[in-house]
Design a protein around this motif. Structure first.
Motif, PDB file in Angstrom:
ATOM      1  N   VAL A   1      -4.069  -5.953   7.344  1.00  0.00           N
ATOM      2  CA  VAL A   1      -4.801  -6.246   6.114  1.00  0.00           C
ATOM      3  C   VAL A   1      -6.055  -5.384   6.116  1.00  0.00           C
ATOM      4  N   GLN A   2      -6.300  -4.646   5.037  1.00  0.00           N
ATOM      5  CA  GLN A   2      -7.452  -3.765   4.970  1.00  0.00           C
ATOM      6  C   GLN A   2      -8.757  -4.560   4.890  1.00  0.00           C
ATOM      7  N   GLU A   3      -9.866  -3.898   5.167  1.00  0.00           N
ATOM      8  CA  GLU A   3     -11.161  -4.583   5.184  1.00  0.00           C
ATOM      9  C   GLU A   3     -11.507  -5.222   3.848  1.00  0.00           C
ATOM     10  N   ASP A   4     -11.040  -4.630   2.765  1.00  0.00           N
ATOM     11  CA  ASP A   4     -11.344  -5.182   1.442  1.00  0.00           C
ATOM     12  C   ASP A   4     -10.307  -6.206   0.991  1.00  0.00           C
ATOM     13  N   GLY A   5      -9.435  -6.635   1.908  1.00  0.00           N
ATOM     14  CA  GLY A   5      -8.458  -7.665   1.594  1.00  0.00           C
ATOM     15  C   GLY A   5      -7.140  -7.160   1.048  1.00  0.00           C
ATOM     16  N   VAL A   6      -7.033  -5.856   0.832  1.00  0.00           N
ATOM     17  CA  VAL A   6      -5.812  -5.277   0.284  1.00  0.00           C
ATOM     18  C   VAL A   6      -4.748  -5.175   1.374  1.00  0.00           C
ATOM     19  N   ARG A   7      -3.515  -5.480   0.983  1.00  0.00           N
ATOM     20  CA  ARG A   7      -2.384  -5.304   1.898  1.00  0.00           C
ATOM     21  C   ARG A   7      -1.304  -4.508   1.170  1.00  0.00           C
ATOM     22  N   PHE A   8      -0.675  -3.587   1.877  1.00  0.00           N
ATOM     23  CA  PHE A   8       0.387  -2.769   1.303  1.00  0.00           C
ATOM     24  C   PHE A   8       1.733  -3.216   1.867  1.00  0.00           C
TER      25      PHE A   8
ATOM     26  N   PHE B   1       1.289  -2.696  -3.700  1.00  0.00           N
ATOM     27  CA  PHE B   1       0.417  -3.723  -3.143  1.00  0.00           C
ATOM     28  C   PHE B   1       1.209  -5.001  -2.864  1.00  0.00           C
ATOM     29  N   TYR B   2       0.851  -5.705  -1.787  1.00  0.00           N
ATOM     30  CA  TYR B   2       1.574  -6.909  -1.384  1.00  0.00           C
ATOM     31  C   TYR B   2       0.616  -8.099  -1.403  1.00  0.00           C
ATOM     32  N   VAL B   3       1.029  -9.165  -2.112  1.00  0.00           N
ATOM     33  CA  VAL B   3       0.238 -10.395  -2.176  1.00  0.00           C
ATOM     34  C   VAL B   3       1.184 -11.569  -1.973  1.00  0.00           C
ATOM     35  N   SER B   4       0.933 -12.374  -0.938  1.00  0.00           N
ATOM     36  CA  SER B   4       1.769 -13.533  -0.654  1.00  0.00           C
ATOM     37  C   SER B   4       1.497 -14.651  -1.659  1.00  0.00           C
ATOM     38  N   ASP B   5       2.386 -15.631  -1.672  1.00  0.00           N
ATOM     39  CA  ASP B   5       2.257 -16.734  -2.618  1.00  0.00           C
ATOM     40  C   ASP B   5       0.966 -17.512  -2.428  1.00  0.00           C
ATOM     41  N   ASN B   6       0.528 -17.649  -1.182  1.00  0.00           N
ATOM     42  CA  ASN B   6      -0.662 -18.447  -0.890  1.00  0.00           C
ATOM     43  C   ASN B   6      -1.932 -17.614  -0.841  1.00  0.00           C
ATOM     44  N   GLU B   7      -1.850 -16.359  -1.270  1.00  0.00           N
ATOM     45  CA  GLU B   7      -3.016 -15.473  -1.252  1.00  0.00           C
ATOM     46  C   GLU B   7      -3.516 -15.214  -2.671  1.00  0.00           C
ATOM     47  N   GLN B   8      -4.778 -14.873  -2.758  1.00  0.00           N
ATOM     48  CA  GLN B   8      -5.352 -14.454  -4.024  1.00  0.00           C
ATOM     49  C   GLN B   8      -5.391 -12.932  -4.052  1.00  0.00           C
ATOM     50  N   ALA B   9      -4.962 -12.356  -5.165  1.00  0.00           N
ATOM     51  CA  ALA B   9      -4.922 -10.900  -5.263  1.00  0.00           C
ATOM     52  C   ALA B   9      -6.338 -10.336  -5.118  1.00  0.00           C
ATOM     53  N   PRO B  10      -6.528  -9.361  -4.219  1.00  0.00           N
ATOM     54  CA  PRO B  10      -7.864  -8.791  -4.017  1.00  0.00           C
ATOM     55  C   PRO B  10      -8.337  -8.019  -5.235  1.00  0.00           C
TER      56      PRO B  10
ATOM     57  N   ARG C   1       9.372  -9.625  -4.795  1.00  0.00           N
ATOM     58  CA  ARG C   1       8.694 -10.599  -5.649  1.00  0.00           C
ATOM     59  C   ARG C   1       7.205 -10.733  -5.302  1.00  0.00           C
ATOM     60  N   HIS C   2       6.778 -10.107  -4.198  1.00  0.00           N
ATOM     61  CA  HIS C   2       5.359 -10.124  -3.820  1.00  0.00           C
ATOM     62  C   HIS C   2       4.664  -8.787  -4.090  1.00  0.00           C
ATOM     63  N   HIS C   3       5.348  -7.848  -4.711  1.00  0.00           N
ATOM     64  CA  HIS C   3       4.772  -6.521  -4.929  1.00  0.00           C
ATOM     65  C   HIS C   3       3.961  -6.494  -6.234  1.00  0.00           C
ATOM     66  N   TYR C   4       2.872  -5.760  -6.193  1.00  0.00           N
ATOM     67  CA  TYR C   4       1.985  -5.642  -7.345  1.00  0.00           C
ATOM     68  C   TYR C   4       1.696  -4.171  -7.630  1.00  0.00           C
ATOM     69  N   HIS C   5       1.461  -3.862  -8.899  1.00  0.00           N
ATOM     70  CA  HIS C   5       0.995  -2.535  -9.297  1.00  0.00           C
ATOM     71  C   HIS C   5      -0.524  -2.490  -9.383  1.00  0.00           C
ATOM     72  N   GLY C   6      -1.129  -3.618  -9.711  1.00  0.00           N
ATOM     73  CA  GLY C   6      -2.552  -3.643  -9.994  1.00  0.00           C
ATOM     74  C   GLY C   6      -2.819  -3.317 -11.455  1.00  0.00           C
ATOM     75  N   ASN C   7      -4.066  -3.482 -11.851  1.00  0.00           N
ATOM     76  CA  ASN C   7      -4.444  -3.189 -13.234  1.00  0.00           C
ATOM     77  C   ASN C   7      -4.679  -1.694 -13.390  1.00  0.00           C
ATOM     78  N   THR C   8      -3.641  -0.985 -13.721  1.00  0.00           N
ATOM     79  CA  THR C   8      -3.737   0.452 -13.953  1.00  0.00           C
ATOM     80  C   THR C   8      -3.618   0.734 -15.453  1.00  0.00           C
ATOM     81  N   THR C   9      -3.866   1.960 -15.835  1.00  0.00           N
ATOM     82  CA  THR C   9      -3.568   2.394 -17.197  1.00  0.00           C
ATOM     83  C   THR C   9      -2.103   2.810 -17.214  1.00  0.00           C
TER      84      THR C   9
END
Length: 571
Positions: free
Chosen positions: A285-292, A376-385, A441-449
């Motif tokens: 897990v990266q220092e800013d909470g991001v996980r890939f 980006f990877y965010v588990s069900d019990n995690e809040q998206a960084p 089902r845990h993969h995210y793109h993030g808020n991109t354009t």
């Protein structure tokens, strides 16, 4: 099927094929149920009281008229309290009134078992729910319900439109050529990827070249380095996985990191079997909470950074005013991840404790990606960084039509579970493995354009295999923009399967991902109008020419085939 084709619309084929499949399925189910009913064992075979009771209920007149039957029935213990003879209360309790499909099946089984009605009538009763189900499936897949079409997105702004038709058009050709042209022709050759004259766009119209202001502003392009690392046990593909360019312009110098998409043998190349396939979370897990994801990060990008990429970035960091990462498909995931790490005060932490810090000082990298999966990877019990959801001003992600890979994120596949994942693992190919695929089902793109090219999925614009390698071309009003992942997922998801032949739609979506970004699939010049006829060449099918189809023209892609030794790029 040609007899049923109406007005040359390929969607007509889909409805007919689905109807035939549903009809055959319904007939097969009916036959099997009739056979099952006819062979069902008689539960009362060893119980004379039960059999005689069943006979009395089925043919009461015969029972009354036969003294032997009546006498035997009485002698069998009616009213003697032996418990073998079912009472009227037992019968009513056994067969409650029901109108549900499940209740119908249970009732039919009991009736068949007890001989209360004849075998054929029993079989007909048992097939009611099966026929109802078949009719429902037929309606579901024969009618274009438009589920998953979603909002078409906001109209593209003039600024974004200009960037799309200049700079990002160059980046698209950079990243696609990493696969379309082999390494000695492109990614590892200064006369290819670092030669502005090598970027030849389709003339619009044929006797005039397309003017690209970004190319015109380039004073010099230099290839600073490219991938030369071979993973253990890997047979190297001819094109490097990354190349780094310095682009000198009057407005300043830009460093561009270009990543190619998956290439090589799908059964053996690590791009497919490992990097694309391992969808579970990174061990770090990266220092800013991001996980890939493990495949995109642990097993690939971290190793590429350690095996030469980071050294090239450090050497090319001086006198740079802009930093870009760009890539297609798998390369788009790498580009997005690296962009998020090339930020002041942010480190890339890899498995084993290896860390990389951006060499570009106060500069934050920007990404331009094409058909990328969610990295980006965010588990069900995690809040998206917050970092993963604050990329609108830093990443432009292009998605063409029904591209399946670009739709692979948590919200787009949230209705897939159990059998759905099993079917994907069975039939979707090597990148989709048992035990790994459901993590999508845990993969995210993030808020991109997100720029959605050809944002219509119904009627004439429906994805269909019958269109083959001919791809739809979008006008400006058929291009939509999203800046929020939730809004994007409401439109770019797997719901477009509902309302059409899923086999045809799925195959078409795969073709679009593999081929669309290698061709300029939108009208980007006033001289290039949809009412004109444009001729394009495919390496396998020769010249194709056809009239415009309403406001959209079908074009042939540039002959995208993994592993070809020679690719033809046609203006």
């Amino acid at each position: 099927l040609s007899l049923f084709r109406v007005n040359g619309d390929p969607e007509e084929y889909d409805s007919i094929i689905v109807f035939l499949i549903a009809l055959v399925t319904a007939c097969g189910m009916l036959s099997m149920l009739m056979m099952a009913c006819s062979l069902w064992p008689d539960r009362g075979a060893g119980n004379p009281h039960h059999a005689q009771s069943a006979q009395l209920r089925e043919w009461p007149d015969q029972a009354v008229g036969s003294g032997d039957s009546a006498t035997a029935l009485e002698a069998g213990g009616r009213g003697q309290g032996n418990g073998d003879e079912p009472t009227q209360a037992d019968i009513e309790q056994e067969e409650p009134h029901t109108t549900t499909i499940t209740g119908c099946f249970k009732k039919c089984r009991r009736r068949c078992r007890d001989h209360r009605i004849r075998r054929l009538r029993c079989a007909m009763c048992c097939t009611i729910s099966a026929v109802t189900l078949a009719i429902g499936i037929t309606i579901l897949f024969s009618v274009d319900l438009g589920i998953g079409s979603g909002h078409p997105g906001a109209p593209i702004s003039d600024v974004q439109w200009d960037i799309m038709n200049t700079r990002d058009l160059v980046f698209a050709e950079m990243s696609m050529n990493m696969v379309l042209k082999l390494g000695h022709d492109w990614g590892a050759n200064p006369n290819g990827i670092a030669n502005a004259a090598a970027y030849s766009f389709r003339p619009q119209p044929p006797d005039q070249s397309y003017y690209n202001s970004y190319l015109a502003s380039i004073e010099e392009m230099a290839l600073l380095g490219y991938d030369q690392y071979i993973f253990p046990g890997e047979f190297p593909y001819a094109s490097p996985r990354w190349s780094v360019l310095r682009i000198a312009r009057k407005s300043g110098n830009a460093l561009v990191i270009v990543f190619r998409g998956s290439a090589g043998d799908m059964q053996t190349a690590l791009d497919w079997t490992t990097f694309d396939a391992l969808n579970e979370p990174s061990v770090v897990v990266q220092e800013d909470g991001v996980r890939f994801t493990r495949g995109f990060f642990d097993e690939s990008l971290c190793i590429l950074m350690e095996q030469g990429l980071f050294d090239v970035l450090k050497k090319g960091a001086s006198e740079i005013t802009e930093v870009f990462t760009t890539g297609y498909s798998l390369g788009g995931a790498w580009a997005s991840i690296l962009m998020s790490r090339l930020t002041p005060g942010v480190k890339m932490t890899c498995p084993g404790g290896k860390e990389f810090t951006s060499p570009f000082g106060p500069l934050s990298a920007k990404a331009v990606t094409f058909g990328k999966p969610g990295p980006f990877y965010v588990s069900d019990n995690e809040q998206a960084p917050k970092m993963a959801f604050d990329l609108t001003g830093r990443e432009t992600d292009y998605v063409y039509h029904a591209d399946m890979v670009a739709r692979g994120n948590h919200d787009a596949v949230k209705y897939c579970s159990g059998l759905c994942w099993t079917m994907i693992a069975l039939f979707a190919g090597p990148p989709f493995k048992f035990g790994h695929v459901s993590y999508i089902r845990h993969h995210y793109h993030g808020n991109t354009t997100t720029v959605w090219i050809m944002n219509q999925l119904r009627g004439d614009y429906a994805p269909t295999l019958l269109r083959g390698s001919n791809l739809l071309k979008a006008t400006r009003n058929q291009i939509g923009v999203f800046t929020d992942e939730v809004q994007r997922s409401a439109a770019l998801n797997v719901g477009f399967f509902v309302g059409r032949n899923p086999i045809s739609a799925g195959a078409a979506a795969g073709i679009e991902h593999g081929s669309a970004y290698g061709w300029n699939l939108w009208y980007n010049d006033q001289r290039d109008l949809p009412h004109t006829t444009v001729q394009s060449r495919n390496t396998s099918s020769g010249d194709l020419e056809g009239p415009a189809h309403k406001h959209t023209k079908v074009m042939t892609e540039r002959g995208f085939h993994h592993g070809d030794n020679e690719m033809t790029w046609v203006a």
